[in-house]
Design a protein around this motif. Sequence first.
Motif, short mmCIF file in Angstrom:
data_model
loop_
_atom_site.label_atom_id
_atom_site.label_comp_id
_atom_site.label_asym_id
_atom_site.label_seq_id
_atom_site.Cartn_x
_atom_site.Cartn_y
_atom_site.Cartn_z
N HIS A 1 1.09 -1.39 -0.12
CA HIS A 1 -0.29 -0.40 0.25
C HIS A 1 0.61 0.99 -0.11
O HIS A 1 0.34 2.30 -0.59
CB HIS A 1 -0.60 -0.11 1.11
CG HIS A 1 -2.23 -0.70 1.90
ND1 HIS A 1 -2.76 -1.40 0.46
CD2 HIS A 1 -2.13 -2.14 2.14
CE1 HIS A 1 -3.67 -2.35 0.73
NE2 HIS A 1 -3.04 -2.66 1.93
N CYS A 2 1.90 0.94 1.03
CA CYS A 2 2.64 2.81 0.59
C CYS A 2 4.15 2.68 0.15
O CYS A 2 4.78 3.42 0.57
CB CYS A 2 3.57 2.75 2.14
SG CYS A 2 1.58 2.64 3.51
N GLY A 3 4.19 1.71 -0.77
CA GLY A 3 5.38 0.87 -1.76
C GLY A 3 6.14 2.33 -2.45
O GLY A 3 7.23 2.78 -3.00
N ALA A 4 4.90 2.21 -3.30
CA ALA A 4 4.85 3.40 -4.15
C ALA A 4 5.71 5.11 -3.32
O ALA A 4 6.26 6.24 -4.52
CB ALA A 4 3.72 4.42 -4.68
N ARG A 5 5.50 5.72 -2.42
CA ARG A 5 5.86 6.81 -1.98
C ARG A 5 7.50 6.41 -1.45
O ARG A 5 7.75 7.71 -1.98
CB ARG A 5 5.47 6.35 -0.63
CG ARG A 5 4.08 6.15 0.08
CD ARG A 5 3.51 7.65 -0.43
NE ARG A 5 1.98 7.31 -0.37
CZ ARG A 5 1.48 7.99 0.47
NH1 ARG A 5 2.74 8.71 2.32
NH2 ARG A 5 -0.06 8.12 1.53
N LEU A 6 8.24 5.30 -1.99
CA LEU A 6 9.77 5.68 -1.90
C LEU A 6 10.23 5.95 -3.55
O LEU A 6 10.91 6.91 -3.32
CB LEU A 6 9.94 4.00 -2.12
CG LEU A 6 9.81 3.38 -0.85
CD1 LEU A 6 10.35 1.90 -1.09
CD2 LEU A 6 10.80 3.54 -0.56
#
Length: 451
Positions: A444-449
């Motif tokens: 869910h949050c990996g794209a923030r990298l």
Amino acid sequence: MSSNSQYGTYTAPPAYGGYNAPPADLHSAETLAYGQVYVDTYRPAYEEGAYDAGGWSAPEEGVLAPVARAGAGRRGARRRKSRYAGSADGSVRRLLPQALVVAFLAGGTTAFVAKDKAIELSIDGKPRTLHTFADDVGELLAEEGVRVGAHDVVAPAPGAELSSGDEIEVRYGRPVRLTLDGERHEVWTTARTVEEALRQWGVRAEGAYISVARSLKIGRAGLALNVRTERSVTVMADGRARTVRTNAATVRQAVEEAGITLRGEDTTAVPLDSFPRDGQTVTVLRITGTQEVREEEIPFDVRRTEDPSLFRGTEVVERAGHPGLRRITYSLRTVNGVRQKPRRIRTELVREPRTQVVRVGTKPMPTSVRGADHLNWQALATCESGGRADAVDPSGTYGGLYQFDTGTWRSLGGSGRPQDAPASEQTLRAKKLYVQRGASPWPHCGARLQG
């Protein structure tokens, strides 16, 4: 002469034959060892020799007999018959010296009679009449062999002149170990009975406890005497005051005489075995008591050891500590209806505490991981845990900045729980995980990298 004391006004006894004896002092009198046997110093002179029709005989050979025997000598001389009967010249020659001797003896007898004195001498209440040529009281006592000491009384005084018809009284001192109202004194008295001694000391005997009969005679060796005077004591109990007149030896006895019963743990504000003083108020404490048992934890200690295999700032609990347990028994008392502060009376150890062992990392932390340093790890942490290094999800499965599970964390070289590791170590492990698996661990949050 009189003096005031707690026992009333003390008045000295009447003078004996004109000599005023000093008042008794219970505290300043010289004290001899109690129990010493005192030898009677009175020995009449007539016991030294024997009396016959001719007068006093000498007790020992070589000692002159009293002058009174001279009369017997004269009578013997007159019974002799003359060797010169019938001769006038012989009679004159014989009568002239006899007349001179008679005249001499007549004058000596007159002087003898003039110096003789009839004296009544009383030794410790035993009177007798005697004749003496002594000029003063001291000479008479020496003549009679009467020795007196510092505690004895002679009236009139030893230096007083004697006249025929005088009365002389000698009273010997007697040592008394007096315990008066709980206080011990070593005193002397010339009284011959206990009752007379109490009057001499000014002790109020009415209502008092006396350890021996008042009429008991006090011997020269003295005696031990215990006197408790009557006192007024007020006992406060159960909201009431009771005043009693008592000669009790202890507070407990005074409380009992007031009709008050002590039960269980009941006591008094003053020690029960103390001596009750005149005018004293004794408060009775009604006490009820119970016991209460409480259990208390004993904190455990923490022992830290350095571990070079762990990154600096990392701490791993190798052995968890456990608190100990103690059981304490308290006494709960209520005094006159008022609850007192609990008092610890017994402590029992139920379980020993166990020390916690912690490993502390000393290995320097690497600064980068090739292929992952350029990513926005702060954005990922904010999305996963709100940026909190100690965050744990509601299920308790995931923890730390990047929400590692325990298995993944340890596969990356971590120890303990991820949320217990420093933020820098968590970021380092997250970079290693990214190199291995990309952004898939954070669906869910990996794209923030990449942001």
